[in-house]
Write a protein that holds these residues in place. Structure first.
Motif, PDB file in Angstrom:
ATOM      1  N   PRO A  90       8.535  -2.624  -7.558  1.00  0.00           N
ATOM      2  CA  PRO A  90       8.258  -2.309  -6.153  1.00  0.00           C
ATOM      3  C   PRO A  90       8.199  -3.529  -5.231  1.00  0.00           C
ATOM      4  O   PRO A  90       7.748  -3.421  -4.095  1.00  0.00           O
ATOM      5  CB  PRO A  90       6.890  -1.628  -6.230  1.00  0.00           C
ATOM      6  CG  PRO A  90       6.219  -2.324  -7.371  1.00  0.00           C
ATOM      7  CD  PRO A  90       7.330  -2.584  -8.375  1.00  0.00           C
ATOM      8  N   VAL A  91       8.632  -4.687  -5.718  1.00  0.00           N
ATOM      9  CA  VAL A  91       8.536  -5.913  -4.926  1.00  0.00           C
ATOM     10  C   VAL A  91       9.931  -6.448  -4.593  1.00  0.00           C
ATOM     11  O   VAL A  91      10.814  -6.469  -5.452  1.00  0.00           O
ATOM     12  CB  VAL A  91       7.745  -6.995  -5.688  1.00  0.00           C
ATOM     13  CG1 VAL A  91       7.689  -8.297  -4.892  1.00  0.00           C
ATOM     14  CG2 VAL A  91       6.335  -6.507  -5.994  1.00  0.00           C
ATOM     15  N   ALA A  92      10.088  -6.869  -3.345  1.00  0.00           N
ATOM     16  CA  ALA A  92      11.337  -7.507  -2.909  1.00  0.00           C
ATOM     17  C   ALA A  92      11.002  -8.822  -2.230  1.00  0.00           C
ATOM     18  O   ALA A  92      10.039  -8.912  -1.467  1.00  0.00           O
ATOM     19  CB  ALA A  92      12.089  -6.613  -1.931  1.00  0.00           C
ATOM     20  N   THR A  93      11.802  -9.833  -2.514  1.00  0.00           N
ATOM     21  CA  THR A  93      11.748 -11.085  -1.778  1.00  0.00           C
ATOM     22  C   THR A  93      13.125 -11.277  -1.163  1.00  0.00           C
ATOM     23  O   THR A  93      14.131 -11.171  -1.851  1.00  0.00           O
ATOM     24  CB  THR A  93      11.401 -12.269  -2.689  1.00  0.00           C
ATOM     25  OG1 THR A  93      10.118 -12.027  -3.271  1.00  0.00           O
ATOM     26  CG2 THR A  93      11.347 -13.567  -1.895  1.00  0.00           C
ATOM     27  N   ALA A  94      13.126 -11.510   0.136  1.00  0.00           N
ATOM     28  CA  ALA A  94      14.382 -11.695   0.865  1.00  0.00           C
ATOM     29  C   ALA A  94      14.269 -12.944   1.718  1.00  0.00           C
ATOM     30  O   ALA A  94      13.177 -13.372   2.086  1.00  0.00           O
ATOM     31  CB  ALA A  94      14.663 -10.484   1.749  1.00  0.00           C
ATOM     32  N   PHE A 113      14.179 -18.009   7.074  1.00  0.00           N
ATOM     33  CA  PHE A 113      12.834 -17.472   6.926  1.00  0.00           C
ATOM     34  C   PHE A 113      12.801 -16.630   5.660  1.00  0.00           C
ATOM     35  O   PHE A 113      13.823 -16.056   5.264  1.00  0.00           O
ATOM     36  CB  PHE A 113      12.476 -16.574   8.108  1.00  0.00           C
ATOM     37  CG  PHE A 113      12.160 -17.293   9.387  1.00  0.00           C
ATOM     38  CD1 PHE A 113      11.361 -16.690  10.339  1.00  0.00           C
ATOM     39  CD2 PHE A 113      12.644 -18.556   9.660  1.00  0.00           C
ATOM     40  CE1 PHE A 113      11.059 -17.336  11.533  1.00  0.00           C
ATOM     41  CE2 PHE A 113      12.355 -19.211  10.835  1.00  0.00           C
ATOM     42  CZ  PHE A 113      11.557 -18.600  11.778  1.00  0.00           C
ATOM     43  N   GLY A 114      11.639 -16.540   5.031  1.00  0.00           N
ATOM     44  CA  GLY A 114      11.499 -15.727   3.828  1.00  0.00           C
ATOM     45  C   GLY A 114      10.494 -14.609   4.031  1.00  0.00           C
ATOM     46  O   GLY A 114       9.545 -14.749   4.819  1.00  0.00           O
ATOM     47  N   PHE A 115      10.704 -13.502   3.322  1.00  0.00           N
ATOM     48  CA  PHE A 115       9.854 -12.313   3.418  1.00  0.00           C
ATOM     49  C   PHE A 115       9.619 -11.749   2.020  1.00  0.00           C
ATOM     50  O   PHE A 115      10.543 -11.744   1.205  1.00  0.00           O
ATOM     51  CB  PHE A 115      10.541 -11.207   4.233  1.00  0.00           C
ATOM     52  CG  PHE A 115      11.157 -11.686   5.509  1.00  0.00           C
ATOM     53  CD1 PHE A 115      10.414 -11.766   6.663  1.00  0.00           C
ATOM     54  CD2 PHE A 115      12.486 -12.077   5.550  1.00  0.00           C
ATOM     55  CE1 PHE A 115      10.978 -12.222   7.846  1.00  0.00           C
ATOM     56  CE2 PHE A 115      13.069 -12.529   6.724  1.00  0.00           C
ATOM     57  CZ  PHE A 115      12.313 -12.594   7.873  1.00  0.00           C
ATOM     58  N   THR A 116       8.425 -11.264   1.760  1.00  0.00           N
ATOM     59  CA  THR A 116       8.142 -10.568   0.514  1.00  0.00           C
ATOM     60  C   THR A 116       7.483  -9.242   0.864  1.00  0.00           C
ATOM     61  O   THR A 116       6.587  -9.196   1.710  1.00  0.00           O
ATOM     62  CB  THR A 116       7.213 -11.392  -0.393  1.00  0.00           C
ATOM     63  OG1 THR A 116       7.824 -12.652  -0.625  1.00  0.00           O
ATOM     64  CG2 THR A 116       6.983 -10.698  -1.716  1.00  0.00           C
ATOM     65  N   VAL A 117       7.948  -8.174   0.225  1.00  0.00           N
ATOM     66  CA  VAL A 117       7.407  -6.832   0.485  1.00  0.00           C
ATOM     67  C   VAL A 117       6.957  -6.216  -0.826  1.00  0.00           C
ATOM     68  O   VAL A 117       7.679  -6.255  -1.826  1.00  0.00           O
ATOM     69  CB  VAL A 117       8.477  -5.933   1.145  1.00  0.00           C
ATOM     70  CG1 VAL A 117       7.994  -4.488   1.227  1.00  0.00           C
ATOM     71  CG2 VAL A 117       8.831  -6.462   2.520  1.00  0.00           C
ATOM     72  N   TYR A 118       5.755  -5.639  -0.808  1.00  0.00           N
ATOM     73  CA  TYR A 118       5.253  -4.825  -1.907  1.00  0.00           C
ATOM     74  C   TYR A 118       5.265  -3.389  -1.415  1.00  0.00           C
ATOM     75  O   TYR A 118       4.536  -3.035  -0.491  1.00  0.00           O
ATOM     76  CB  TYR A 118       3.850  -5.266  -2.312  1.00  0.00           C
ATOM     77  CG  TYR A 118       3.201  -4.347  -3.311  1.00  0.00           C
ATOM     78  CD1 TYR A 118       3.780  -4.110  -4.558  1.00  0.00           C
ATOM     79  CD2 TYR A 118       2.008  -3.707  -3.021  1.00  0.00           C
ATOM     80  CE1 TYR A 118       3.187  -3.261  -5.474  1.00  0.00           C
ATOM     81  CE2 TYR A 118       1.409  -2.861  -3.937  1.00  0.00           C
ATOM     82  CZ  TYR A 118       2.001  -2.644  -5.156  1.00  0.00           C
ATOM     83  OH  TYR A 118       1.413  -1.795  -6.062  1.00  0.00           O
ATOM     84  N   ASP A 119       6.119  -2.560  -1.982  1.00  0.00           N
ATOM     85  CA  ASP A 119       6.271  -1.159  -1.589  1.00  0.00           C
ATOM     86  C   ASP A 119       5.252  -0.327  -2.362  1.00  0.00           C
ATOM     87  O   ASP A 119       5.408  -0.081  -3.549  1.00  0.00           O
ATOM     88  CB  ASP A 119       7.700  -0.710  -1.903  1.00  0.00           C
ATOM     89  CG  ASP A 119       7.967   0.755  -1.558  1.00  0.00           C
ATOM     90  OD1 ASP A 119       7.024   1.466  -1.165  1.00  0.00           O
ATOM     91  OD2 ASP A 119       9.125   1.177  -1.704  1.00  0.00           O
ATOM     92  N   ASP A 120       4.218   0.100  -1.663  1.00  0.00           N
ATOM     93  CA  ASP A 120       3.158   0.902  -2.273  1.00  0.00           C
ATOM     94  C   ASP A 120       2.988   2.190  -1.471  1.00  0.00           C
ATOM     95  O   ASP A 120       1.904   2.491  -0.980  1.00  0.00           O
ATOM     96  CB  ASP A 120       1.861   0.102  -2.316  1.00  0.00           C
ATOM     97  CG  ASP A 120       0.779   0.772  -3.146  1.00  0.00           C
ATOM     98  OD1 ASP A 120       1.108   1.634  -3.977  1.00  0.00           O
ATOM     99  OD2 ASP A 120      -0.408   0.423  -2.962  1.00  0.00           O
TER     100      ASP A 120
END
Length: 172
Positions: A90-94, A113-120
């Motif tokens: 469920p985790v993405a780093t872009a 720029f960097g982004f990290t998402v935890y899809d919960d």
């Protein structure tokens, strides 16, 4: 919850629908909960593929984020193109390069720029590279960002993890 697929990707069908189902993605929009100060922070992503573009990866897409004071007097909007997407469960780093911004410091355009998402589900979290350095001077490598520490207030960010086929040794 996040959708996931195994190495074989989606079953049945052909064409664009099957191709889209057989790759990782980070999609959706969300606003952040900044509590009492009332700042408005929003993110949106339309990222697909896997691994850095410069290393033969297929990552592509776009991102947009904005951060404005509660009264709208201060802040900026940023938009750009994705150059890396990595997913795991469920985790993405872009990461991506800013192509447009109304930020007063024009050095922002062209920065990664960097982004990290935890899809919960409806309790997603987001992290971002400028949390640890100042925007104009930061040097972010592809696919790197901070841990997803900030909670989404509204919206939905969706991570789909699909492990790409492993390369065959010897190039065959």
């Amino acid at each position: 919850m996040a959708a996931s697929a195994g190495r074989s990707g989606a079953s049945g069908g052909a064409g664009a629908k099957s191709a889209a189902a057989a790759e990782s993605s980070l999609t959706g929009s969300a606003t952040m909960d900044r509590g009492a100060n009332g700042e408005r922070v929003a993110f949106s992503f339309d990222a697909h593929g896997f691994a850095p573009v410069g290393t033969g990866g297929t990552s592509r897409g776009s991102f947009r984020f904005s951060h404005h004071s509660h009264d709208g007097r201060r802040g900026a909007t940023f938009a750009g193109r994705i150059d890396c997407l990595l997913t795991g469960g469920p985790v993405a780093t872009a990461s991506g390069i800013v192509t447009r911004s109304d930020h007063p410091d024009r050095r922002i355009v062209g920065k990664r720029f960097g982004f990290t998402v935890y899809d919960d589900g409806r309790h997603d979290r987001v992290g971002y590279s400028w949390a640890v350095d100042e925007m104009p001077r930061m040097k972010v490598p592809a696919c790197l960002s901070a841990a997803p520490y900030e909670t989404v207030k509204s919206g939905d960010l969706r991570v789909r993890h699909v492990m790409p086929p492993l390369p065959v040794e010897g190039g065959e």
